[in-house]
Design an enzyme around this catalytic site. Sequence first.
Site, short mmCIF file in Angstrom:
data_model
loop_
_atom_site.label_atom_id
_atom_site.label_comp_id
_atom_site.label_asym_id
_atom_site.label_seq_id
_atom_site.Cartn_x
_atom_site.Cartn_y
_atom_site.Cartn_z
N GLU A 103 89.56 94.64 61.09
CA GLU A 103 89.21 95.04 62.25
C GLU A 103 90.01 96.44 62.48
O GLU A 103 90.91 96.68 62.96
CB GLU A 103 89.56 94.22 63.49
CG GLU A 103 88.66 94.82 64.74
CD GLU A 103 89.68 94.79 66.07
OE1 GLU A 103 88.93 94.97 67.17
OE2 GLU A 103 90.85 94.73 65.91
N ASP A 154 93.27 91.48 63.05
CA ASP A 154 92.99 92.14 64.51
C ASP A 154 93.98 93.44 64.26
O ASP A 154 94.97 93.60 63.94
CB ASP A 154 93.54 91.06 65.33
CG ASP A 154 93.33 91.88 66.93
OD1 ASP A 154 92.20 91.94 67.32
OD2 ASP A 154 94.22 91.92 67.62
#
Length: 553
Positions: free
Chosen positions: A278, A217
Amino acid sequence: MDQVATAALPSASHPGAEWWRSAVIYQIYPRSFADSDGDGMGDLPGIAARLPHVARLGVDAVWLSPFYRSPQADGGYDVADYRAVDPLFGTLADFDRLLERAHALGLRVIVDLVPNHSSDEHPWFQAALRTPAGSPERACYIFRDGRGPAGDVPPNDWRSVFGGSAWSRAPGDTQWYLHLFDRRQPDFDWTHPEVRAEFESILRFWLDRGVDGFRVDVAHGLVKAPGLPEWSGQATMIEGEERRDMGPMWDQEGVHEIYRDWHRVLASYPGDRMMVAEAWVKPPSRLARYVRPDEMQQAFNFDYLTALWDAAELRRVIDGSLGAAAAVGAPTTWVLSNHDTVRHASRYGLAVPGSRPLGIDAAGEQPDEALGLRRARAMALLTLALPGSAYIYQGEELGLPEHTTLEARHRQDPSFFRTGGVETGRDGCRVPIPWEAEAPGFGFSPAGATWLPQPEGFRAYAVDRQEGVPGSTLELYRHLLRLRREHGLGQGDLVWEASPPSVLALRNGAVRVVINLGKTPVPLPEGRLLAASLLPEGEVGLPGNAAVWLAAG
Ligand code: BGC
């Protein structure tokens, strides 16, 4: 458990044949996939019970969004304990059973890792709040004194991705702490060796349990520019077409050292473990730096997700992505939707097809649902024919649209609250999945409870309405994924063929793909029909907003 895994999931016999290079990976958002205990919130046993649906689809792996202990201030992307399952979702034993079940079905499992920030309820942050300025506990986060005579002006002008200042003060505290997202998501200080050691230990914890990889993330955010220089821009994860000035919180050189360390951790385990970044960075050559041979294995291709419904733009993005990834020996990825963006079946039905509003509510432009679905199905034919790895967001295989009329009182996304409703937010793409058209809650939960209300229109998309129905979106995805595997399209090469301006025509091995992004029919090349985004309607050639796969002669 390992024996099942080894039997069903062979490792690459030589470098370059790793499974992730061509894998189709299905994203599960645990809150919204399937609920087993009736509280209206999806959970790990619910996922395990529905895994046969995923396996039958013909994908290679699942990626699970966070299920860790969390106060759920940001749907679980605010982690209070990186080694525990939140009771909302089950127990660690449930996770182990899920992993075992997935492996037995031939599915790899990737879990989400959230290293940029923790929850404010994480014991480290709680300890930091209990200790004074300058304490070792505070050094794991980014605490600073405020400006102005009373110290009541934030340390710099950075803005949170979710709106408002990126700095908050705990009640009664003299210092401010940085949070690029919600105030309940304090950013770690990645210059601190203990933060680094802790995350290596967390990686090992999940690798030891048998996970096949991690989705990382906010991979471009961990390291901030030294001195935290002023930057008046609005930090955003979702950018427009032009390369913007990224700002001193993103894409700093220091992040790469972290991923090289993690690469070594993963490489010390058997099997082809992987990481996917990401990272909302541009241009593709910057993104490619995250997937150099000693860093991560994949990065999400957000240029593809953000491309408009336009032949020239899509071709430019496809070429740019393939070129940048190839330059570092990595596979590219193809992704159209996830839990952060309006579902593409709805985006393609907007007046500017493919554009990305920050959520849609009843007062916003309502997409043309039929046209959006028609285009989404055509895009499935393009996407799943491209070489590399592809991602499918749960419900995409049903052609599921965004919930575009969700009432404000149901909303939970912090971006909605932090922007005072200026951003509608991401709840509309996180609505629980419809499994059975005639069951309460469309079969999501035993008694029909759902943490977000489902629109009545979801009934038509329910899995049991599509199962075995020729031409349904679900059967189309199953067919495409079977052919993709049979023809080795993920490992193939793309060759463009001549086509009119609003059409893309390409060949990947024995499969020719033609997608008509225009409105009027175009003639079709020769070739046996392998797959079509529309059932034949007696039209001549390929209609607008449609695509086919043909056997290349
Ligand atoms: C996740 C979001 C989350 C944010 C903060 C993102 O990239 O995908 O859902 O809100 O990171 O963790």
